[in-house]
Design a protein around this motif. Structure first.
Motif, PDB file in Angstrom:
ATOM      1  N   GLY A 285       0.701  -1.273   0.000  1.00  0.00           N
ATOM      2  CA  GLY A 285       0.000   0.000   0.000  1.00  0.00           C
ATOM      3  C   GLY A 285       0.725   1.319   0.000  1.00  0.00           C
ATOM      4  O   GLY A 285       0.243   2.256   0.611  1.00  0.00           O
ATOM      5  N   LEU A 286       1.873   1.479  -0.625  1.00  0.00           N
ATOM      6  CA  LEU A 286       2.422   2.816  -0.862  1.00  0.00           C
ATOM      7  C   LEU A 286       3.200   2.662  -2.169  1.00  0.00           C
ATOM      8  O   LEU A 286       4.276   2.096  -2.195  1.00  0.00           O
ATOM      9  N   PRO A 287       2.614   3.130  -3.270  1.00  0.00           N
ATOM     10  CA  PRO A 287       3.186   2.789  -4.577  1.00  0.00           C
ATOM     11  C   PRO A 287       4.583   3.368  -4.797  1.00  0.00           C
ATOM     12  O   PRO A 287       4.885   4.473  -4.385  1.00  0.00           O
ATOM     13  N   VAL A 438       2.624   3.029 -13.766  1.00  0.00           N
ATOM     14  CA  VAL A 438       3.835   2.535 -13.121  1.00  0.00           C
ATOM     15  C   VAL A 438       3.472   1.345 -12.230  1.00  0.00           C
ATOM     16  O   VAL A 438       2.750   1.498 -11.241  1.00  0.00           O
ATOM     17  N   ALA A 439       3.967   0.167 -12.604  1.00  0.00           N
ATOM     18  CA  ALA A 439       3.630  -1.065 -11.865  1.00  0.00           C
ATOM     19  C   ALA A 439       4.914  -1.748 -11.449  1.00  0.00           C
ATOM     20  O   ALA A 439       5.224  -2.852 -11.883  1.00  0.00           O
ATOM     21  N   GLU A 443       5.917   0.083  -1.643  1.00  0.00           N
ATOM     22  CA  GLU A 443       6.635   0.114  -0.383  1.00  0.00           C
ATOM     23  C   GLU A 443       5.605  -0.072   0.718  1.00  0.00           C
ATOM     24  O   GLU A 443       4.420  -0.056   0.458  1.00  0.00           O
ATOM     25  N   SER A 444       6.086  -0.191   1.951  1.00  0.00           N
ATOM     26  CA  SER A 444       5.096  -0.440   2.988  1.00  0.00           C
ATOM     27  C   SER A 444       4.454   0.865   3.425  1.00  0.00           C
ATOM     28  O   SER A 444       5.083   1.917   3.438  1.00  0.00           O
TER      29      SER A 444
ATOM     30  N   MET B 236      -2.253   4.810  -0.413  1.00  0.00           N
ATOM     31  CA  MET B 236      -2.207   3.662  -1.290  1.00  0.00           C
ATOM     32  C   MET B 236      -2.169   3.979  -2.782  1.00  0.00           C
ATOM     33  O   MET B 236      -1.658   3.198  -3.563  1.00  0.00           O
ATOM     34  N   CYS B 237      -2.750   5.107  -3.190  1.00  0.00           N
ATOM     35  CA  CYS B 237      -2.882   5.307  -4.638  1.00  0.00           C
ATOM     36  C   CYS B 237      -1.862   6.270  -5.228  1.00  0.00           C
ATOM     37  O   CYS B 237      -1.494   6.156  -6.382  1.00  0.00           O
ATOM     38  N   GLY B 238      -1.416   7.244  -4.463  1.00  0.00           N
ATOM     39  CA  GLY B 238      -0.430   8.183  -4.996  1.00  0.00           C
ATOM     40  C   GLY B 238      -1.017   9.206  -5.949  1.00  0.00           C
ATOM     41  O   GLY B 238      -0.282   9.983  -6.560  1.00  0.00           O
ATOM     42  N   GLY B 239      -2.325   9.235  -6.098  1.00  0.00           N
ATOM     43  CA  GLY B 239      -2.960  10.203  -6.991  1.00  0.00           C
ATOM     44  C   GLY B 239      -2.778  11.632  -6.513  1.00  0.00           C
ATOM     45  O   GLY B 239      -2.819  12.578  -7.298  1.00  0.00           O
TER      46      GLY B 239
END
Lengths: 508, 300
Positions: A285-287, A438-439, A443-444, B236-239
Motif C-alpha cells: 500500500g504505498l506505490p 507505473v507497476a 513500499e510499505s 495507497m494510490c499516490g494520486g
C-alpha cells in the motif's frame, strides 16, 4: 487491433487459435470413456491430454470485464484428475504455502465426489475459489509435480490450480458451501487490521478457536487487494464478497471505513478496548515510482491508482460510477509482474488503442504468472522487452506526451547465473504515449508504524516479525505484504495462518 | 473507555455515519454535521475525512473537518458543490447515512509562534477555522483574512469573529469588506514591524500560490493546506502526489499542509485539472437530472 501486433511482440508467446468450451468438453468426454475401460498404468496416466482452460475468445474479452477463464467442465476436471499419480511423498503439498492435501482432493475429483474434494481443501484453505484463480501454481504446487517433471515441463504438470478452482466453483454454484464451525466462546478477543488475504485467513483461524474477532478495514469493501487490485476479469468481485460473507456467517465482525492508527490507535485497541491480541495485515500500500523526471505529469498513474479506480470504484461503468478514469489511447505499462499485466489488460478493456508493456529484462525473468502473460499477449498487449524509460516527456499543458526509452541488451551472467541487462549507450529514443502506468511494486504503508512507536520495522518499513509472525510488541502479530513487501495472495494467507496458530496458542 | 462508538462491553458498533443536521450556507455551499464519534474524538486541526454518498458508485471525496463535537460525537463538514459527486452529497438529508473515513492526514503543527496570520478564501474558511482556534488556544495573536468572490459566499464569519483577534474581510466585488484580493491586506501585514511569525493559507490553489508569492520576499514561514485528487486517502494510490522542494510527496500521508514556498503550484494545478473535461460533462448531466427531478416534483 490487428493481430499482426501480437506477433510483433518480443518473446515466444505461442498463440493458439481460440477454442470454445464445447470443443474441450467433447474431447475430454471421449478420452475419459476410453481410459475408463481399463486400469491405468502410470505411463497411461501420463499419456492423458493436459486439459486446457476454456476461456473467452480474446477478440471478445478484451472489450469486456467478464472473467477470462471460464473453468473446467466436470469431465475435464475428472480427466485432469486421472493424470495425478498420487505420489506417496506428494511433492506438490510441500510446494503449497497452506499445505492443502492435494493428492487427497484430486482423488475425490477423480471419483466424481466434488463435495468431498471441497471438504479436503477446506481443511486448510477457506478461500479456494480465490487461490485457484490467482496463485502462481507454476512456482508452487505444480513446480515439483512428478508428472510435469517426467514430461519435461511445468506446463505439463497436473493442473492443480484449475482443479482447485473447479471444486470451489462447484461447491458455490450448487449451494454446498459450508460455514466453518466456530468453537465455543473463549471470552478472548482478537482484532484483525486489514481485510485482505492475510487478515481474512487469520480471522477464520482464530474464530475457529472460539475467539471473538473484529476485522478493521479502511475501505468500504472487504477483500483488500482482491477487490481494489486484481481485476474483475481475473477474480470476480461477487466471489470475494461471497467468501467474506462466509466469515460473517462464522460470527466474524467487520468494522469498515476504520483506519487503525488514525480512527483509533493500535495501542488503544489493546489497552482500552479489551482486545487480547492484534494481527496487522495492512498490505504493501504505498506505490513506488521510477524516480525519473516527469513522473508527476498528468497521465502518469501508479498501478494502484489506476486499478483502484477501475476495480473498487467501478470506473468502467461509465455513467454510473462517480469516479472518473483517464481517457487513454496509447498506454505504457512499466513493470513485469502480475500487477503490470492487470493494468495493461485493464487499459485495453477501457478502450485504449495500443498498450505496451515495457520491461527491462526478458520474458523469462518476468515475475508475472505465465498464464497472465499468455492471456495478455492473446489480447493484443505488446511487450517491449529490454527497454526502460529514462524520462516522461510532457506537452505544454503538463500532460504526458511520451517516454524517452533506453534499450538494453543481455550481458554477462551475474552471480545468480542470469544474464544481466546492460543499457545500450545512446539508444534513447522517443515513443509517444498519453498514459503511463507505473507497476514496479509497493513500499510499505507507514501509517501504523508512525502511530505505533515501539513497533519495529526494517529500513524498508516492513514490520519485523519472528518465525511465529510476532512483532516487537507483546500480543501484536503481523503478516502479508506489510511484512513480505509485495508478494502474493497465497503467501499472505500462509502468514495469516501462521499468525493465527501463534495467537491461538498464546490465548489458550 | 469511550462513551460512544463502543458499547459497554467494549465491542465496536457498526458505526453508522448519520447526518444529524444540514444547512445551506450559500447557493453552492452546504454544512453537514455527521455522527462519527471516534473521528470526533481523535481529530485535530488540519485533518480531513474521506466521504462517499453511497457504497456502490460514489467517488471518494476528501473534505477537511471544519469542526467537531466530541460530546455529541459529531464532525462538521462544509463543502461546495463543484462537481457531480459533491452535488449528490448535497442531496443527502438528515437521517441519511454516508460513508466516512478519518481522521486522515497530519494535524497542523500548533505552537506559540507569536503573531499568526490566517488567510481563508471561499470554502477554505471552513478548514481554516479549527486552525485559528488551535493557534489562539496556544497563545498566539491571530489575524484572519477572510476572502470571497462576493458577500453571499463569505462563510464562517461569526465563528471567526468569535475566536480571532482581528478579522479582515475582503471580497472581489466589494459587497463585503474591502474590495480587494486577500493578498492586498496580507502584503500590508507582512510589511508591519515586527512582521507576522507565521502565515497559514487555505483556499483555491491560485490564492494559496499568490499568498506564497506575497510572503516570500518577507521570508515569512507560510503553510498551505492542499486539497488534491485522492482516492483512498491512506497512501495507497499516490494520486495526490505533489512536488515539494523538488521531492514527490503524498498529500494524504505527508500532508495535507506543506511549506507554501516549496510547493510546485503549476504542477499541482495541472494535476487537479486531470479530469476536468470528464467532470464537466458529469456535472452538467447531474445538473440536468436535478432540474428534471425538480420539474417533475413541481408538476406532481
Amino acid at each position: 487491433m490487428p493481430s499482426g501486433n501480437v506477433h510483433q511482440a518480443v518473446g515466444e508467446g505461442t498463440i493458439m487459435s481460440h477454442m470454445e468450451t464445447s470443443f474441450y468438453q467433447q474431447a475430454a468426454q471421449a478420452e475419459l470413456e476410453k481410459i475408463r475401460s481399463a486400469a491405468l498404468t502410470p505411463r497411461a496416466r501420463m499419456a492423458i491430454t493436459v486439459q486446457d482452460m476454456p476461456c473467452q475468445d480474446p477478440e471478445v474479452r478484451r472489450h469486456n470485464m467478464q472473467e477470462v477463464a471460464i473453468g473446467y467442465t466436470r469431465e475435464q476436471a475428472m480427466l485432469e484428475a486421472e493424470r495425478c499419480l498420487q505420489c506417496k511423498n506428494a511433492p506438490c503439498v510441500a510446494g503449497c504455502p497452506v499445505k492443502i492435501d492435494i493428492p487427497g482432493f484430486i482423488r475425490k475429483v477423480k471419483e466424481g465426489d466434488f463435495t468431498g474434494a471441497g471438504q479436503v481443501i477446506k481443511q486448510t484453505n477457506l478461500l479456494p475459489s480465490i487461490c485457484g484463480r490467482v496463485c502462481p501454481q507454476e512456482k508452487q504446487c505444480q513446480l515439483p509435480c512428478t508428472v510435469g517433471k517426467a514430461l519435461g515441463g511445468v506446463d505439463k504438470a497436473v493442473q492443480i490450480g484449475r482443479l482447485e478452482r473447479f471444486v470451489a466453483d462447484y461447491e458455490r454454484e450448487h449451494g454446498l458451501q459450508t460455514v466453518p464451525h466456530a468453537g465455543p466462546s473463549s471470552g478472548k478477543r482478537v482484532a484483525i487490521v486489514g481485510a485482505g488475504p492475510a487478515g481474512l485467513t487469520c480471522a477464520v483461524d482464530v474464530r475457529r478457536e472460539g475467539h471473538d474477532v473484529v476485522v478493521f478495514e479502511a475501505f468500504h469493501k472487504a477483500g483488500g487487494v482482491m477487490v481494489y487490485g486484481i481485476p474483475e476479469f481475473r477474480l470476480p468481485k461477487a466471489l470475494v464478497a461471497s467468501e467474506a460473507g462466509l466469515l460473517e456467517s462464522m460470527g466474524v465482525q467487520f468494522e469498515m471505513n476504520f483506519l487503525v492508527g488514525r480512527t483509533r490507535k493500535l495501542s488503544s485497541l489493546l489497552k482500552e478496548d479489551g482486545f487480547d491480541a492484534v494481527f496487522i495485515g495492512t498490505g504493501a500500500g504505498l506505490p513506488k515510482f521510477m524516480d525519473i523526471p516527469g513522473e508527476n505529469l498528468v497521465g502518469v498513474f501508479s498501478a494502484n491508482e489506476y486499478l483502484t479506480r477501475a476495480n473498487l470504484m467501478k470506473a468502467y461503468e461509465i455513467g454510473k460510477a462517480g469516479t472518473p478514469i483517464y481517457p487513454s489511447r496509447r498506454v505504457a505499462v512499466l513493470g513485469g509482474g502480475n500487477v503490470a499485466m492487470d493494468s495493461a489488460r485493464m487499459a485495453m478493456r477501457l478502450g485504449a488503442e495500443e498498450v505496451r508493456v515495457l520491461y527491462r529484462r526478458t520474458r523469462e525473468e518476468m515475475p508475472a504468472r505465465a498464464e497472465e502473460v499468455g492471456h495478455a499477449m492473446e489480447e493484443g498487449i505488446i511487450f517491449d522487452f529490454l527497454a526502460s524509460p529514462t524520462k516522461v516527456v510532457g506537452d505544454d499543458k503538463g500532460k504526458v506526451a511520451g517516454l524517452e526509452v533506453l534499450s538494453y541488451q543481455l550481458g554477462e551472467p551475474d552471480e545468480s547465473g542470469r544474464r544481466k541487462p546492460v543499457p545500450i549507450r545512446g539508444s534513447e529514443h522517443f515513443v509517444p504515449f498519453d498514459t503511463v502506468i507505473v507497476a514496479i511494486g509497493n513500499e510499505s504503508n507507514p501509517l501504523i508504524s508512525r502511530t505505533t512507536p515501539d513497533l519495529h520495522v526494517d529500513r524498508h518499513g516492513h514490520i519485523i516479525v519472528d518465525e511465529k509472525q510476532k512483532t516487537s510488541l507483546d500480543r501484536v502479530y503481523a503478516g502479508g505484504d506489510i511484512v513480505l513487501g509485495a508478494a502474493t495472495v497465497i503467501l499472505a494467507m500462509g502468514e495469516g495462518r501462521r499468525a493465527a496458530a501463534a495467537i491461538n496458542e498464546v490465548l489458550q | 473507555m469511550l462513551d460512544c462508538g463502543i458499547t459497554q462491553t467494549g465491542v465496536f458498533m457498526k458505526t453508522e455515519h448519520r447526518i444529524v443536521s444540514k444547512r445551506q450556507l450559500s447557493e453552492e455551499v452546504y454544512r453537514i454535521e455527521v455522527l462519527a464519534p471516534l473521528v470526533a474524538r481523535e481529530r485535530k486541526a488540519g485533518q480531513f475525512v474521506v466521504v462517499m454518498y453511497d457504497e456502490e458508485y460514489s467517488e471518494r471525496i476528501p473534505l477537511t473537518i471544519a469542526d467537531a463535537d466530541p460530546e455529541k460525537g459529531t464532525v462538521t463538514l462544509i463543502f461546495q458543490t463543484v462537481g457531480a459527486s459533491t452535488h449528490k452529497l448535497a442531496l443527502k438529508e438528515p437521517g441519511d447515512s454516508i460513508v466516512l473515513l478519518g481522521p486522515l492526514g497530519n494535524p497542523t503543527h500548533i505552537e506559540k509562534f507569536g503573531w499568526a496570520v490566517c488567510v481563508g478564501g471561499g470554502i477554505g474558511l471552513a478548514p481554516l477555522h479549527p486552525i485559528v482556534k488551535a493557534l489562539k488556544e496556544a497563545g498566539n495573536r491571530v489575524t484572519v483574512i477572510s476572502g470571497a468572490r462576493t458577500a453571499e459566499l463569505l462563510i464562517m464569519q461569526d465563528e471567526m469573529n468569535a475566536v480571532a483577534d482581528e478579522n479582515i474581510v475582503v471580497t472581489d466585488d466589494g459587497t463585503a469588506g474591502r474590495k480587494a484580493l486577500v493578498t492586498v491586506p496580507l502584503a500590508e501585514l507582512c510589511a508591519a514591524s515586527p512582521p507576522p511569525d507565521i502565515v497559514v493559507a487555505i483556499g483555491p490553489p491560485i490564492m494559496m500560490k499568490f499568498c506564497a508569492e506575497t510572503t516570500r520576499p518577507f521570508g515569512i514561514k507560510t503553510l498551505a493546506s492542499l486539497n488534491t485528487i485522492m482516492i483512498d486517502g491512506t497512501g495507497m494510490c499516490g494520486g495526490c502526489r505533489v512536488s515539494v522542494g523538488g521531492a514527490t510527496k503524498f498529500v494524504c500521508v505527508d500532508g495535507p499542509e506543506f511549506d507554501a514556498h516549496q510547493v510546485d503550484w503549476g504542477q499541482m494545478m495541472s494535476r487537479l485539472g486531470a479530469y476536468k473535461d470528464i467532470e464537466k460533462e458529469a456535472h452538467e448531466k447531474c445538473h440536468l437530472e436535478m432540474s428534471i427531478k425538480q420539474l417533475e416534483k413541481e408538476r406532481s
